[in-house]
Design a protein around this motif. Structure first.
Motif, PDB file in Angstrom:
ATOM      1  N   ARG A  80     -13.164  -9.760 -40.397  1.00 48.99           N
ATOM      2  CA  ARG A  80     -14.138  -8.914 -41.035  1.00 48.99           C
ATOM      3  C   ARG A  80     -15.158  -8.477 -40.124  1.00 48.99           C
ATOM      4  O   ARG A  80     -15.542  -7.338 -40.233  1.00 48.99           O
ATOM      5  CB  ARG A  80     -14.927  -9.793 -42.491  1.00 48.99           C
ATOM      6  CG  ARG A  80     -14.341  -9.061 -43.762  1.00 48.99           C
ATOM      7  CD  ARG A  80     -14.978  -9.876 -44.741  1.00 48.99           C
ATOM      8  NE  ARG A  80     -16.162  -9.046 -45.311  1.00 48.99           N
ATOM      9  CZ  ARG A  80     -17.162  -9.526 -45.911  1.00 48.99           C
ATOM     10  NH1 ARG A  80     -17.491 -10.765 -45.533  1.00 48.99           N
ATOM     11  NH2 ARG A  80     -18.421  -8.832 -46.279  1.00 48.99           N
ATOM     12  N   ARG A 101     -13.789  -5.784 -38.170  1.00 50.15           N
ATOM     13  CA  ARG A 101     -13.898  -4.449 -38.946  1.00 50.15           C
ATOM     14  C   ARG A 101     -15.315  -3.568 -38.642  1.00 50.15           C
ATOM     15  O   ARG A 101     -15.191  -2.394 -38.678  1.00 50.15           O
ATOM     16  CB  ARG A 101     -13.250  -4.371 -40.358  1.00 50.15           C
ATOM     17  CG  ARG A 101     -12.046  -4.711 -40.651  1.00 50.15           C
ATOM     18  CD  ARG A 101     -11.411  -5.146 -42.027  1.00 50.15           C
ATOM     19  NE  ARG A 101     -10.214  -5.834 -41.716  1.00 50.15           N
ATOM     20  CZ  ARG A 101      -9.500  -6.540 -42.808  1.00 50.15           C
ATOM     21  NH1 ARG A 101     -10.471  -6.735 -43.640  1.00 50.15           N
ATOM     22  NH2 ARG A 101      -8.508  -6.978 -42.459  1.00 50.15           N
ATOM     23  N   PHE A 102     -16.420  -4.685 -38.625  1.00 50.35           N
ATOM     24  CA  PHE A 102     -17.502  -3.652 -38.555  1.00 50.35           C
ATOM     25  C   PHE A 102     -17.645  -2.979 -37.152  1.00 50.35           C
ATOM     26  O   PHE A 102     -18.496  -2.381 -36.817  1.00 50.35           O
ATOM     27  CB  PHE A 102     -18.693  -4.761 -38.732  1.00 50.35           C
ATOM     28  CG  PHE A 102     -18.798  -5.250 -40.178  1.00 50.35           C
ATOM     29  CD1 PHE A 102     -18.593  -4.430 -41.316  1.00 50.35           C
ATOM     30  CD2 PHE A 102     -18.738  -6.796 -40.283  1.00 50.35           C
ATOM     31  CE1 PHE A 102     -18.593  -5.254 -42.631  1.00 50.35           C
ATOM     32  CE2 PHE A 102     -18.600  -7.426 -41.607  1.00 50.35           C
ATOM     33  CZ  PHE A 102     -18.743  -6.456 -42.714  1.00 50.35           C
ATOM     34  N   PHE A 128     -10.259   6.847 -42.919  1.00 50.79           N
ATOM     35  CA  PHE A 128      -8.804   7.002 -42.976  1.00 50.79           C
ATOM     36  C   PHE A 128      -8.808   8.731 -43.339  1.00 50.79           C
ATOM     37  O   PHE A 128      -9.930   9.556 -43.344  1.00 50.79           O
ATOM     38  CB  PHE A 128      -8.657   6.484 -44.519  1.00 50.79           C
ATOM     39  CG  PHE A 128      -8.066   5.150 -44.249  1.00 50.79           C
ATOM     40  CD1 PHE A 128      -6.666   5.081 -44.008  1.00 50.79           C
ATOM     41  CD2 PHE A 128      -8.930   3.999 -44.060  1.00 50.79           C
ATOM     42  CE1 PHE A 128      -6.100   3.659 -43.874  1.00 50.79           C
ATOM     43  CE2 PHE A 128      -8.278   2.860 -43.993  1.00 50.79           C
ATOM     44  CZ  PHE A 128      -6.970   2.714 -43.893  1.00 50.79           C
ATOM     45  N   GLN A 183      -3.864   0.931 -38.137  1.00 52.80           N
ATOM     46  CA  GLN A 183      -4.349   0.280 -39.298  1.00 52.80           C
ATOM     47  C   GLN A 183      -4.109  -1.109 -38.768  1.00 52.80           C
ATOM     48  O   GLN A 183      -4.561  -2.284 -39.344  1.00 52.80           O
ATOM     49  CB  GLN A 183      -3.439   0.169 -40.421  1.00 52.80           C
ATOM     50  CG  GLN A 183      -3.949   1.593 -41.376  1.00 52.80           C
ATOM     51  CD  GLN A 183      -3.062   1.607 -42.558  1.00 52.80           C
ATOM     52  OE1 GLN A 183      -3.312   0.790 -43.439  1.00 52.80           O
ATOM     53  NE2 GLN A 183      -2.543   2.620 -42.842  1.00 52.80           N
ATOM     54  N   LEU A 186      -6.266  -4.336 -40.576  1.00 50.17           N
ATOM     55  CA  LEU A 186      -5.612  -4.039 -42.080  1.00 50.17           C
ATOM     56  C   LEU A 186      -4.244  -4.472 -42.202  1.00 50.17           C
ATOM     57  O   LEU A 186      -3.820  -4.881 -43.469  1.00 50.17           O
ATOM     58  CB  LEU A 186      -6.061  -2.632 -42.238  1.00 50.17           C
ATOM     59  CG  LEU A 186      -7.391  -2.250 -42.535  1.00 50.17           C
ATOM     60  CD1 LEU A 186      -7.520  -0.813 -42.656  1.00 50.17           C
ATOM     61  CD2 LEU A 186      -8.243  -2.848 -43.838  1.00 50.17           C
ATOM     62  N   LEU A 218     -13.008   2.426 -38.860  1.00 50.82           N
ATOM     63  CA  LEU A 218     -11.922   3.171 -39.171  1.00 50.82           C
ATOM     64  C   LEU A 218     -12.210   4.329 -40.302  1.00 50.82           C
ATOM     65  O   LEU A 218     -12.597   3.917 -41.472  1.00 50.82           O
ATOM     66  CB  LEU A 218     -10.577   2.335 -39.700  1.00 50.82           C
ATOM     67  CG  LEU A 218      -9.490   2.791 -40.072  1.00 50.82           C
ATOM     68  CD1 LEU A 218      -8.900   3.504 -39.062  1.00 50.82           C
ATOM     69  CD2 LEU A 218      -8.539   1.683 -40.498  1.00 50.82           C
ATOM     70  N   ASN A 278      -7.832  -2.630 -36.578  1.00 47.21           N
ATOM     71  CA  ASN A 278      -9.020  -3.357 -37.227  1.00 47.21           C
ATOM     72  C   ASN A 278      -8.506  -4.581 -38.208  1.00 47.21           C
ATOM     73  O   ASN A 278      -9.176  -4.900 -39.004  1.00 47.21           O
ATOM     74  CB  ASN A 278      -9.832  -2.573 -37.743  1.00 47.21           C
ATOM     75  CG  ASN A 278      -9.425  -1.958 -38.872  1.00 47.21           C
ATOM     76  OD1 ASN A 278      -8.194  -1.919 -39.368  1.00 47.21           O
ATOM     77  ND2 ASN A 278     -10.222  -1.260 -39.655  1.00 47.21           N
ATOM     78  N   ASN A 283     -22.464  -5.029 -46.540  1.00 51.16           N
ATOM     79  CA  ASN A 283     -21.595  -5.953 -46.469  1.00 51.16           C
ATOM     80  C   ASN A 283     -21.719  -6.904 -45.089  1.00 51.16           C
ATOM     81  O   ASN A 283     -21.043  -8.040 -45.138  1.00 51.16           O
ATOM     82  CB  ASN A 283     -19.982  -5.479 -46.583  1.00 51.16           C
ATOM     83  CG  ASN A 283     -19.415  -4.804 -47.766  1.00 51.16           C
ATOM     84  OD1 ASN A 283     -19.821  -5.634 -48.769  1.00 51.16           O
ATOM     85  ND2 ASN A 283     -18.851  -3.898 -47.801  1.00 51.16           N
ATOM     86  N   ASP A 290     -23.948   4.764 -50.996  1.00 51.51           N
ATOM     87  CA  ASP A 290     -22.274   4.662 -50.539  1.00 51.51           C
ATOM     88  C   ASP A 290     -22.427   4.336 -48.835  1.00 51.51           C
ATOM     89  O   ASP A 290     -21.597   3.826 -48.306  1.00 51.51           O
ATOM     90  CB  ASP A 290     -21.717   5.941 -50.832  1.00 51.51           C
ATOM     91  CG  ASP A 290     -20.186   5.766 -50.866  1.00 51.51           C
ATOM     92  OD1 ASP A 290     -19.619   5.480 -51.933  1.00 51.51           O
ATOM     93  OD2 ASP A 290     -19.716   5.534 -49.804  1.00 51.51           O
ATOM     94  N   MET A 330     -22.427   1.270 -39.786  1.00 53.87           N
ATOM     95  CA  MET A 330     -21.993  -0.043 -39.046  1.00 53.87           C
ATOM     96  C   MET A 330     -22.079  -0.100 -37.667  1.00 53.87           C
ATOM     97  O   MET A 330     -21.968  -1.129 -37.065  1.00 53.87           O
ATOM     98  CB  MET A 330     -20.409  -0.539 -39.559  1.00 53.87           C
ATOM     99  CG  MET A 330     -20.358  -0.257 -41.070  1.00 53.87           C
ATOM    100  SD  MET A 330     -18.590  -1.057 -41.610  1.00 53.87           S
ATOM    101  CE  MET A 330     -17.368   0.146 -40.613  1.00 53.87           C
ATOM    102  N   PHE A 365     -22.901   0.706 -47.976  1.00 58.26           N
ATOM    103  CA  PHE A 365     -21.864  -0.064 -48.625  1.00 58.26           C
ATOM    104  C   PHE A 365     -21.619  -0.974 -47.329  1.00 58.26           C
ATOM    105  O   PHE A 365     -21.388  -2.063 -47.275  1.00 58.26           O
ATOM    106  CB  PHE A 365     -20.705   0.618 -49.068  1.00 58.26           C
ATOM    107  CG  PHE A 365     -19.531  -0.412 -49.491  1.00 58.26           C
ATOM    108  CD1 PHE A 365     -19.824  -1.090 -50.505  1.00 58.26           C
ATOM    109  CD2 PHE A 365     -18.354  -0.413 -48.936  1.00 58.26           C
ATOM    110  CE1 PHE A 365     -19.029  -2.278 -51.173  1.00 58.26           C
ATOM    111  CE2 PHE A 365     -17.449  -1.261 -49.596  1.00 58.26           C
ATOM    112  CZ  PHE A 365     -17.618  -2.165 -50.688  1.00 58.26           C
ATOM    113  N   GLY A 366     -21.328  -0.116 -46.213  1.00 60.25           N
ATOM    114  CA  GLY A 366     -20.692  -1.148 -44.974  1.00 60.25           C
ATOM    115  C   GLY A 366     -21.631  -1.869 -44.471  1.00 60.25           C
ATOM    116  O   GLY A 366     -21.669  -3.105 -44.368  1.00 60.25           O
TER     117      GLY A 366
END
Lengths: 294, 267
Positions: free
Chosen positions: A87, A90-91, A97, A59, A64, A95, A62, A119, A112, A168, A115-116
């Motif tokens: 941010r 993170r792309f 989970f 974690q 978090l 990651l 990236n 963003n 869904d 992504m 979503f990435g």
């Protein structure tokens, strides 16, 4: 010189420490001075017991979690520095989970997965392309995009969640126990899929698992964690050659390695640095030859 | 992060306050609350403050932790304090600018309200910090058990409460996890206008509700499997008993709370 430049790590962790709930009676040191460097195209498995700090470590990769001490460098730049775009990082470091199917929320699978990319601020055309591409990459039919994620089976949901990260198009894929709770066939499929992503697309993969067997099968390098520290690292054969140390620290080595270890303990001079049945057969044959030769 | 909310959390220990019967503690906190509302003079509040912070010291709770529990309510405390400071009418005007003015009565009232809120929260958190949720609901159930004669479902209510308390940390953890997962996909919860932020909650709330329902369903099945059928014929693992420690605490409470009320009435 050229050689060194090509080998520069894509991701580097330097002296990372993390303390949870600092200043309360629940204070807990989860990571203690961890350093690790990851090269482009590597397939690394991080292994350790529950509570060894592996999830905490990834974690940080990236951003978090923020480290109590230490740095994470992505392409040589500290991701926690003020000028860094967390941010954006993170792309590029995707990651996934544990039990990712529980994060699905949109009305349709397609939305869904989008979503990435949405963003990221991509255009509609590009998003549609990436959703289709991600579905293909995880081996799901395009028709599934119109379904609700809650109609799917467990294994399908997990693939959709993985597709959500793949859409992504990250340079590094970090996976936390991607096969947890899947049946043997589902696990096999998931590993094939991840290996395919690594081999065909050249994605750098960091896989977290507690199974030595799984790790040894897919990864080119193992990082063994214990009590918040890196305990052993190296190629699978190097790590399993130290099976005694692993066993003493309560980690299980693959069953074949265990058998070879026991043989060695009983006085048969077999090389114990292997972890698949095929390798073990070779080593045993070699050993037999040697013993007969004497 | 959500995990850092300390209000209402239990911190294990083995002090006098941890050992006494939960019923004693519940009654104690109720008495503290009553005393805080009955009293309004400075000397009485001084006694109450000494008593409450004394109890915190006895429980070996760090003061920083208790004060951090105030943080979520800071807005309310400051808001009511400021409102009282500026909007209390009075003759003894200390400062005036346009239509707002600060009066002596306003200063006193604001100080009282702030002190009352801080002590209320400190006193109430004393109960939750030193009592495990199970003890707490056990104590409540026993205290309310006379109402069972009126056919009120006290046991069921206590069970619901302990289940709710039990699942708060689980849900907090779950929320944290889901937030991290959506953040990993670039979700942004901290910027944009109110509408934008409200919309950003959907990716958290949908999975959270789905998993809460799933959990409730599983729990119900598990309880059925162990033949749970409510209160009738149920025995307890932990029997509640009043002891010497409880008597000591009650005596101290009578001394301090009684003292404060006497001071309030006499002075």
């Amino acid at each position: 010189m050229n050689e060194i430049k090509r080998e520069a790590p894509i991701l580097e962790v330097r002296g990372l420490s993390h303390v949870y709930s600092a200043g309360t009676p629940f204070e807990q040191k989860a990571l203690d001075d961890v350093s690790l460097s990851v090269r482009r195209g590597e397939f690394i498995a991080i292994i350790g017991h529950t509570g060894s700090g592996k999830s905490t470590l990834i974690q940080h990769l990236n951003g978090l979690l923020r480290p109590t001490a230490g740095q994470v460098l992505f392409h040589g730049k500290d991701i926690f520095s003020k000028s860094a775009d967390l941010r954006g990082v993170r792309f590029r470091i995707g990651l996934l989970f544990q039990y990712p199917e529980y994060q699905l929320f949109e009305e349709t699978v397609g939305q869904d997965i989008a979503f990435g990319p949405a963003n990221m601020g991509l255009g509609n055309h590009e998003i549609t392309r990436r959703v289709a591409d991600a579905l293909e990459a995880v081996g799901l039919p395009q028709s599934i995009a119109e379904k609700s994620p809650f109609e799917l089976s467990g294994g399908q949901k997990r693939r959709v969640a993985l597709a959500g990260v793949l859409a992504m198009q990250p340079e590094i894929l970090v996976l936390d126990e991607p096969t947890a709770g899947l049946d043997p066939a589902g696990r096999e499929e998931m590993f094939d899929l991840i290996r395919g992503l690594h081999d065909r697309r050249g994605t750098t993969v960091i896989l977290v698992t507690h199974s030595m067997e799984d790790a040894a099968r897919v990864a080119s390098r193992l990082v063994v964690m214990r009590a918040g520290r890196i305990f052993l690292t190296g190629a699978p054969s190097e790590v399993f050659a130290q099976a005694d140390a692993l066993e003493r620290s309560g980690l299980t080595v693959p069953q074949v390695t265990k058998i070879l270890l026991e043989l060695r303990r009983r006085g048969i001079p077999v090389d114990t640095g292997c972890y698949t049945v095929e390798q073990a057969v070779q080593k045993l044959l070699a050993c037999r030859k040697e013993v007969r030769g004497c | 992060m959500l995990k850092d909310i300390t209000l209402g959390q239990y911190f294990p220990g083995n002090t006098l306050m941890h050992r006494i019967d939960p019923r004693t503690k519940i009654l104690l906190v109720m008495a503290i609350i009553v005393a805080l509302f009955v009293c309004s003079s400075a000397p009485a509040y001084l006694v109450l403050a000494v008593y409450i912070f004394g109890l915190i010291a006895v429980s070996k709770l760090s003061l920083r932790m208790v004060l951090r529990g105030l943080k979520p309510l800071l807005v309310i405390i400051v808001f009511t304090g400021v409102l009282n400071l500026f909007l209390t009418p009075g003759d003894d005007i200390l400062w005036r600018a346009g239509f707002v003015s600060i009066t002596m009565a306003g200063v006193q009232k604001a100080a009282l309200i702030v002190a009352r809120l801080v002590l209320l929260i400190a006193g109430a958190s004393l109960l939750t910090y030193t009592t495990s949720p199970i003890q707490l609901t056990d104590g409540l159930e026993r205290l309310l058990s006379p109402l069972k004669k009126l056919h009120l479902p006290i046991h069921e209510l206590a069970m619901m409460m302990s289940l709710a308390l039990r699942f708060i940390p689980t849900l907090v953890e779950e929320t944290d996890k889901i937030m991290s997962a959506q953040r990993a996909r670039g979700a942004d919860f901290d910027s944009g206008n109110l509408l934008h932020r409200a919309k950003a909650l959907i990716p958290i709330l949908v999975p959270l509700f789905v998993s809460a329902f799933r959990r409730a369903d599983e729990l119900a099945t598990a309880m059925e499997c162990r033949l749970y059928r409510g209160d009738t014929g149920r025995t307890r693992l932990r029997q509640l008993k009043f002891g010497r420690d409880d008597a000591v605490c009650a005596a101290a409470a009578v001394l301090f709370l009684g003292g404060a009320i006497v001071l309030q009435v006499l002075v």
